[in-house]
Design an enzyme around this catalytic site. Structure first.
Site, PDB file in Angstrom:
ATOM      1  CG  LEU A  28      23.599  48.868  66.880  1.00 15.80           C
ATOM      2  CD1 LEU A  28      22.610  50.015  67.089  1.00 15.80           C
ATOM      3  CD2 LEU A  28      23.296  47.746  67.871  1.00 15.80           C
ATOM      4  CE  LYS A  73      32.147  55.998  58.119  1.00 19.13           C
ATOM      5  NZ  LYS A  73      31.071  56.810  58.664  1.00 19.13           N
ATOM      6  N   GLY A  83      34.812  67.252  64.683  1.00 20.42           N
ATOM      7  CA  GLY A  83      35.502  66.165  63.994  1.00 20.42           C
ATOM      8  C   GLY A  83      35.860  66.550  62.577  1.00 20.42           C
ATOM      9  CB  ALA A  84      38.473  67.262  60.747  1.00 18.66           C
TER      10      ALA A  84
HETATM   11  P1  ATR Z   1      35.346  58.598  60.591  1.00 19.46           P
HETATM   12  O1  ATR Z   1      35.822  58.050  59.328  1.00 19.46           O
HETATM   13  O2  ATR Z   1      34.176  57.838  61.159  1.00 19.46           O
HETATM   14  O3  ATR Z   1      35.061  60.066  60.528  1.00 19.46           O
HETATM   15  P2  ATR Z   1      37.971  59.106  61.620  1.00 19.46           P
HETATM   16  O4  ATR Z   1      38.384  59.486  60.250  1.00 19.46           O
HETATM   17  O5  ATR Z   1      38.861  58.206  62.415  1.00 19.46           O
HETATM   18  O6  ATR Z   1      36.554  58.390  61.609  1.00 19.46           O
HETATM   19  O7  ATR Z   1      37.691  60.460  62.438  1.00 19.46           O
HETATM   20  C1  ATR Z   1      37.444  60.443  63.788  1.00 19.46           C
HETATM   21  C2  ATR Z   1      37.336  61.878  64.320  1.00 19.46           C
HETATM   22  O8  ATR Z   1      37.177  61.790  65.735  1.00 19.46           O
HETATM   23  C3  ATR Z   1      38.572  62.732  64.083  1.00 19.46           C
HETATM   24  O9  ATR Z   1      38.159  64.057  63.840  1.00 19.46           O
HETATM   25  C4  ATR Z   1      39.314  62.638  65.413  1.00 19.46           C
HETATM   26  O10 ATR Z   1      40.123  63.756  65.724  1.00 19.46           O
HETATM   27  P3  ATR Z   1      41.616  63.905  65.087  1.00 19.46           P
HETATM   28  O11 ATR Z   1      41.419  64.325  63.666  1.00 19.46           O
HETATM   29  O12 ATR Z   1      42.282  64.918  65.913  1.00 19.46           O
HETATM   30  O13 ATR Z   1      42.243  62.528  65.204  1.00 19.46           O
HETATM   31  C5  ATR Z   1      38.147  62.616  66.371  1.00 19.46           C
HETATM   32  N1  ATR Z   1      38.491  61.985  67.649  1.00 19.46           N
HETATM   33  C6  ATR Z   1      38.720  60.671  67.889  1.00 19.46           C
HETATM   34  N2  ATR Z   1      39.004  60.480  69.198  1.00 19.46           N
HETATM   35  C7  ATR Z   1      38.922  61.698  69.797  1.00 19.46           C
HETATM   36  C8  ATR Z   1      39.088  62.165  71.139  1.00 19.46           C
HETATM   37  N3  ATR Z   1      39.383  61.328  72.143  1.00 19.46           N
HETATM   38  N4  ATR Z   1      38.932  63.491  71.385  1.00 19.46           N
HETATM   39  C9  ATR Z   1      38.617  64.317  70.383  1.00 19.46           C
HETATM   40  N5  ATR Z   1      38.443  63.951  69.084  1.00 19.46           N
HETATM   41  C10 ATR Z   1      38.606  62.657  68.811  1.00 19.46           C
END
Ligand code: ATR
Length: 277
Positions: free
Chosen positions: A15, A65, A126-127
């Site tokens: 958006l 990021k 998330g991490a």
């Molecule tokens: P951002 O910078 O927006 O935080 P990112 O660094 O890609 O994006 O982080 C995405 C988060 O979503 C990560 O914690 C990822 O888990 P992993 O560290 O195990 O990769 C989590 N994530 C993405 N897809 C997922 C899924 N299908 N199930 C569970 N966690 C998911």
């Protein structure tokens, strides 16, 4: 013409063009907003050409990021503390990174909850880069009971290890028995993963499905498309307070736009662009 834009992948749901075009029009600026849908391998070329392409800066979203950091010449304090950037600005041929997610997230926490956060139990799903900003905001506001839940446990540990004077717990996503106690006693639950995002890997997924949440729980989802994610529907089901991802999107956008243009666009203008008013 000078350009600003957004880096990420996928960008089909974004958006940001509507939000920033509303601000560009409000101030009648000679700027265009572009979408830069890039794979990680294309970031180097993008940044090496950005200056000659009249790019003033832009925002950065999932999954870049953290990936963008190596291409910057300078970092705002927020980026140094958090280890992730969601904005960049090009000035005097130098690329500088900023993190406005941190302040944007802080503004999303309901004020009474924020005041009492030291006594509250907080769960962060998330991490990635967004999680780092969320954890930093909770820490700065003196939260003492934080658990990071992630699919890849090592990434959760590496965020937790940064904080030496409080113990931040970590838990693996797919260990329902350990998670049950954590989630069912939580006062604040934040989803920073892309689970539930319409164009993401698991649009129907819900990380808190099947748990019995506390009655007055607050849920903040950083996913904004759809605005009512399965995660937020579960929070509502337990009569909890719901904060959707559009809130944080707008706040981080307002701060980022001001960094690039030195103009503060009223949030109402940005919300109107999304037909939320
Ligand atoms: P951002 O910078 O927006 O935080 P990112 O660094 O890609 O994006 O982080 C995405 C988060 O979503 C990560 O914690 C990822 O888990 P992993 O560290 O195990 O990769 C989590 N994530 C993405 N897809 C997922 C899924 N299908 N199930 C569970 N966690 C998911």
């Amino acid at each position: 013409m000078n350009k600003i834009g957004i880096i990420g992948k996928p960008l089909s749901h974004t958006l940001s063009p509507e939000i920033h075009n509303s601000a560009i029009n409000y101030f009648n600026l000679d700027l265009i907003f572009e979408k830069w849908e890039l794979e990680k391998v294309n970031l180097k070329q993008f940044f090496s050409e950005a200056i000659k392409k009249n790019i003033l800066g832009g925002c950065i979203t999932i999954p870049h990021k953290e990936n963008v950091l190596e291409f910057f010449n300078d970092y705002d304090d927020s980026v140094k503390r958090i280890g992730a950037a969601n904005w960049f600005k090009i000035e005097n041929n130098k690329i500088k990174g900023f993190n406005t997610d941190f302040k944007g997230f802080e503004r999303c926490i309901p004020i009474t909850l924020l005041r009492n956060i030291p006594e509250k139990k907080c769960i962060v799903f998330g991490a990635g880069g967004s999680s780092k900003a969320v954890v930093e905001a909770l820490y700065i506001n003196k939260a003492k009971n934080i658990t990071i839940v992630n699919r890849t446990i090592e990434k959760a540990k590496s965020i937790s290890d940064k904080y030496k004077n409080i113990e931040i717990k970590v838990a693996e996503l797919y260990s329902p028995e350990t998670l049950k106690n954590e989630i069912e006693n939580a006062d604040l639950i934040i989803n920073t993963t892309s689970v539930g995002m319409s164009s993401g890997p698991d649009p129907k997924g819900n990380l808190i499905g099947g748990y019995n949440l506390k009655k007055n729980v607050t849920g903040i989802d950083l996913v904004y498309s759809p605005s009512r994610t399965p995660f937020l529907k579960t929070i509502s089901h337990f009569d909890g307070t719901v904060v959707d991802g559009v809130e944080m999107l707008i706040y981080q956008a307002q701060i980022g736009f001001e960094i690039l243009t030195e103009k503060k666009c009223p949030v109402e203008i940005m919300k109107t662009a999304l037909k939320l008013n």
